[in-house]
Design an enzyme around this catalytic site. Sequence first.
Site, PDB file in Angstrom:
ATOM      1  N   ILE A  80       0.858  -1.179   0.000  1.00 22.08           N
ATOM      2  CA  ILE A  80       0.000   0.000   0.000  1.00 22.08           C
ATOM      3  C   ILE A  80       0.897   1.233   0.000  1.00 22.08           C
ATOM      4  CG2 ILE A  80      -1.787   1.283   1.233  1.00 22.08           C
ATOM      5  CD1 ILE A  80      -2.739  -1.347   2.451  1.00 22.08           C
ATOM      6  N   ALA A 101       7.772   0.963   6.162  1.00 19.42           N
ATOM      7  CA  ALA A 101       7.736  -0.473   5.880  1.00 19.42           C
ATOM      8  C   ALA A 101       8.197  -0.771   4.463  1.00 19.42           C
ATOM      9  CB  ALA A 101       6.325  -1.011   6.101  1.00 19.42           C
ATOM     10  N   ASP A 102       7.893   0.137   3.519  1.00 18.63           N
ATOM     11  CA  ASP A 102       8.281  -0.091   2.126  1.00 18.63           C
ATOM     12  C   ASP A 102       9.793  -0.153   1.961  1.00 18.63           C
ATOM     13  OD1 ASP A 102       8.431   2.610   2.826  1.00 18.63           O
ATOM     14  OD2 ASP A 102       7.925   3.329   0.816  1.00 18.63           O
ATOM     15  N   ARG A 103      10.514   0.705   2.684  1.00 14.58           N
ATOM     16  CA  ARG A 103      11.977   0.723   2.576  1.00 14.58           C
ATOM     17  C   ARG A 103      12.577  -0.532   3.206  1.00 14.58           C
ATOM     18  NH1 ARG A 103      13.426   7.097   3.596  1.00 14.58           N
ATOM     19  NH2 ARG A 103      15.482   6.481   2.813  1.00 14.58           N
ATOM     20  N   ASP A 141      14.287   3.145  -4.854  1.00 17.72           N
ATOM     21  CA  ASP A 141      12.880   2.917  -5.183  1.00 17.72           C
ATOM     22  C   ASP A 141      12.324   4.194  -5.796  1.00 17.72           C
ATOM     23  OD1 ASP A 141      10.184   2.371  -5.370  1.00 17.72           O
ATOM     24  OD2 ASP A 141      10.043   1.453  -3.388  1.00 17.72           O
ATOM     25  N   THR A 180       6.479   7.457  -5.363  1.00 20.44           N
ATOM     26  CA  THR A 180       5.991   8.816  -5.165  1.00 20.44           C
ATOM     27  C   THR A 180       7.148   9.709  -4.727  1.00 20.44           C
ATOM     28  OG1 THR A 180       3.849   7.912  -4.511  1.00 20.44           O
ATOM     29  CG2 THR A 180       4.276  10.224  -3.991  1.00 20.44           C
ATOM     30  N   THR A 206       7.779  22.810 -26.180  1.00 18.78           N
ATOM     31  CA  THR A 206       7.617  22.861 -24.721  1.00 18.78           C
ATOM     32  C   THR A 206       7.614  21.475 -24.098  1.00 18.78           C
ATOM     33  OG1 THR A 206       6.368  24.917 -24.872  1.00 18.78           O
ATOM     34  CG2 THR A 206       6.131  23.654 -22.848  1.00 18.78           C
TER      35      THR A 206
END
EC number: 2.7.1.33
Length: 261
Positions: free
Chosen positions: A7, A108-110, A129, A132, A184
């Site tokens: 998550i 927790a993701d790390r 990683d 975001t 652009t």
Amino acid sequence: MLLVVDIGNTNITMGFYKDDQLINNYRLNTRFSRTSDEYGVMLSAFMNANNYKAEDIQDVIISSVVPKVNYSFSSSIIKYLNIHPTFVGPGVKTGISVKIEHPSSLGADRLVDAAGAYYTYGGPCIVIDFGTATTYDVVSEKGEFLGGATSAGIGITANALSSMAAQLPEIEISTPDSVIGKNTVKSMQAGIVFGYIGQVEYIVKKIKEEYGENLKVISTGGLGKILYHQTSCIDVYDRELTFKGLKIIYDKNKKKIKNPA
């Protein structure tokens, strides 16, 4: 089967393991307002698409950095799969020794990515990683999490340009043919992608100056593949690294999960 769930701030990704093989994975947007039934219906739809039944799932392990989602998502697992999921956190063995100030503050993701990288590719290593946020973490030869660096993710960088500058549009993040754009959109793509490559190469260089040149660089994350093909400083791109980390942590806790005190 084992259901592994990550998550994150932008997406929720789910993978199904049969024995040691990842057989399917799915992704949906992270939204605070979804109810447990909404998550349950989506999960059921993913399972039905592959002829999985609720009874096919024996266990669920979750890594989460979005506390607001945890209750409704875990409730959906309990209601639709009749399983109480395990969250990566205090009391769960990871095989990684955290050597930073306030270890409980580590996402927790790390921790999951560190376990995935260390037990799949060995140490010492740098784990990047591209999510975001983009995180750069160092794991020692002994499996110690030594610390890391955090920067705005490439998506946030692109969104900041379009949202803060009135004449700059939203763009697709892709690698242009030239570092000097003729319009652009190409100009923004060049600045964002090549600028980000510069960030990655410089941070990796500085980490290696501090911790040694023999650090293997392992990367993951949705947009990481674009950057991997544009620089030689990344040794491995593994899109499934977080799933692997969750499976590794599950295996280290299997007896405790199946026979809780």
